[in-house]
Scaffold this motif. Structure first.
Motif, PDB file in Angstrom:
ATOM      1  N   LEU A  89      67.279 112.405  37.146  1.00  0.00           N
ATOM      2  CA  LEU A  89      65.875 111.888  37.403  1.00  0.00           C
ATOM      3  C   LEU A  89      65.215 111.933  36.060  1.00  0.00           C
ATOM      4  O   LEU A  89      64.360 110.881  35.844  1.00  0.00           O
ATOM      5  CB  LEU A  89      65.394 113.069  38.527  1.00  0.00           C
ATOM      6  N   THR A  92      66.467 108.688  33.919  1.00  0.00           N
ATOM      7  CA  THR A  92      66.270 107.577  34.371  1.00  0.00           C
ATOM      8  C   THR A  92      64.829 107.194  34.451  1.00  0.00           C
ATOM      9  O   THR A  92      64.275 106.089  34.094  1.00  0.00           O
ATOM     10  CB  THR A  92      66.701 107.129  35.742  1.00  0.00           C
ATOM     11  N   TRP A 179      56.563 101.949  40.901  1.00  0.00           N
ATOM     12  CA  TRP A 179      57.279 102.856  41.488  1.00  0.00           C
ATOM     13  C   TRP A 179      58.400 102.333  42.748  1.00  0.00           C
ATOM     14  O   TRP A 179      59.541 102.521  42.846  1.00  0.00           O
ATOM     15  CB  TRP A 179      56.494 103.916  42.500  1.00  0.00           C
ATOM     16  N   GLY A 180      57.932 101.278  43.356  1.00  0.00           N
ATOM     17  CA  GLY A 180      58.968 100.485  44.129  1.00  0.00           C
ATOM     18  C   GLY A 180      59.843  99.586  43.363  1.00  0.00           C
ATOM     19  O   GLY A 180      60.951  99.535  43.767  1.00  0.00           O
ATOM     20  N   PHE A 182      61.015 100.596  40.334  1.00  0.00           N
ATOM     21  CA  PHE A 182      62.061 101.537  40.102  1.00  0.00           C
ATOM     22  C   PHE A 182      63.266 101.769  40.994  1.00  0.00           C
ATOM     23  O   PHE A 182      64.445 101.702  40.968  1.00  0.00           O
ATOM     24  CB  PHE A 182      61.400 102.825  39.654  1.00  0.00           C
ATOM     25  N   TRP A 183      62.657 102.111  42.342  1.00  0.00           N
ATOM     26  CA  TRP A 183      63.567 102.215  43.551  1.00  0.00           C
ATOM     27  C   TRP A 183      64.184 101.089  44.028  1.00  0.00           C
ATOM     28  O   TRP A 183      65.304 101.472  44.482  1.00  0.00           O
ATOM     29  CB  TRP A 183      62.835 103.171  44.481  1.00  0.00           C
ATOM     30  N   ARG A 184      63.791 100.255  44.420  1.00  0.00           N
ATOM     31  CA  ARG A 184      64.223  99.066  44.891  1.00  0.00           C
ATOM     32  C   ARG A 184      64.914  98.059  44.135  1.00  0.00           C
ATOM     33  O   ARG A 184      65.358  97.221  44.573  1.00  0.00           O
ATOM     34  CB  ARG A 184      62.975  98.405  45.792  1.00  0.00           C
ATOM     35  N   MET A 187      67.267 100.533  40.610  1.00  0.00           N
ATOM     36  CA  MET A 187      68.294 101.773  40.864  1.00  0.00           C
ATOM     37  C   MET A 187      69.527 100.958  41.767  1.00  0.00           C
ATOM     38  O   MET A 187      70.494 101.009  41.278  1.00  0.00           O
ATOM     39  CB  MET A 187      67.735 102.869  41.791  1.00  0.00           C
ATOM     40  N   THR A 191      73.686 100.642  39.757  1.00  0.00           N
ATOM     41  CA  THR A 191      74.589 101.493  40.243  1.00  0.00           C
ATOM     42  C   THR A 191      75.774 101.802  39.490  1.00  0.00           C
ATOM     43  O   THR A 191      76.088 103.168  39.257  1.00  0.00           O
ATOM     44  CB  THR A 191      75.164 100.993  41.706  1.00  0.00           C
TER      45      THR A 191
END
Length: 289
Positions: A89, A92, A179-180, A182-184, A187, A191
């Motif tokens: 966490l 990244t 934020w979106g 980063f996560w969508r 990330m 992988t």
């Protein structure tokens, strides 16, 4: 000799060489396992390497019956799972922020991160900080001081920078926040790289013992690696209550070798599931300089 024949012979020699190399890596582990299951007579004779005459699992039964192994195994699992999650966490988050061109001050922050790779405060200042924060005799003492690796931050940052900026701009046009993104976006596309560094962090957390020896004074809070050190290096067998006269005592060598196997087996079993990400994950982060 034709080019096809040369390629075929190269593949054959390559497979033979790698098979021999893999066998040389596996044989020491099997020898340790054989020693942990050998009887005293076989151990004293020394005329076997990989296959004892009689298989004896008394040392494993004894270790499991004493209870100390499962207690320290739980500590290692907690440190590995929570520590790795905290590592990934923070690493990244830091790498993503430093990879954004619109983040002011990123150059100075990168210089400070690189500075920590070349200079460190030392053991005594680190111990004083850990003590002042109340982490002595706590499992967090093995996780928080080493929560972020500067080297891993740099590698993952370079991987984030290698992702096409057009994808990120398209996502922002569609209304996606940082934020979106980063996560969508970051990330899912990372992988392979993140799986590799997750394994690196997990292995480091599982194998650490020095922090436990320095910061933890309660044996019940030690990880398995400290148990391995006490049994194999120091020869401290009283952690298994060997003086208990109500049960048979396995050979000391068998207990040492069984401890080695039980300590290494969980993390070794994790490698096959993430092995395919190794080369891809490490090299992708070096696309840009």
């Amino acid at each position: 000799m034709t080019e096809k024949a040369v390629s075929r012979w190269f593949d054959i020699l390559n497979v033979v060489f790698l098979s021999i190399f893999a066998l040389l890596c596996i044989l020491p582990f099997f020898h340790v396992f054989a020693m942990s299951t050998a009887t005293v007579k076989d151990q004293m004779s020394g005329d076997f390497i990989l296959w004892p005459r009689t298989w004896d699992f008394t040392s494993y039964i004894y270790i499991f019956d004493t209870g100390i192994f499962f207690q320290l195994f739980r500590n290692s699992v907690i440190v590995t799972v929570l520590g790795t999650a905290l590592n990934m966490l923070l690493t990244t988050f830091t790498a993503f922020a430093l990879s954004r061109h619109n983040f002011s001050g990123r150059r100075w922050i990168m210089l400070m991160i690189i500075f920590t790779m070349m200079f460190g405060g030392g053991l005594i200042p680190t111990y004083l900080v850990v003590k002042a924060t109340g982490l002595i005799n706590s499992l967090w003492a093995m996780m928080i001081p080493s929560a972020v690796s500067a080297f891993n931050v740099i590698i993952i940052r370079e991987f984030f920078r290698s992702i096409d900026e057009g994808i990120i701009e398209s996502a922002k046009i569609d209304g996606c926040s940082d934020w979106g993104v980063f996560w969508r976006i970051m990330m899912p596309l990372s992988t392979a790289s993140l799986a590799t560094f997750t394994l690196f962090y997990a292995v480091g957390n599982w194998n650490q013992y020095f922090s436990a020896v320095i910061y933890i004074n309660k044996p019940t809070l030690w990880p398995l690696q400290v148990l391995l050190r006490q049994v194999v290096t120091v020869g401290q067998f009283d952690m298994f209550n060997l003086n208990d006269s109500d049960r048979p005592l396995p050979p000391a060598v068998s207990i040492q070798m069984a401890t080695v196997i039980l300590t290494a087996l969980p993390i070794v079993a994790l490698y096959p599931f993430l092995q395919k990400y190794f080369v891809k994950g490490v090299t992708l982060g070096a696309v840009k300089g």
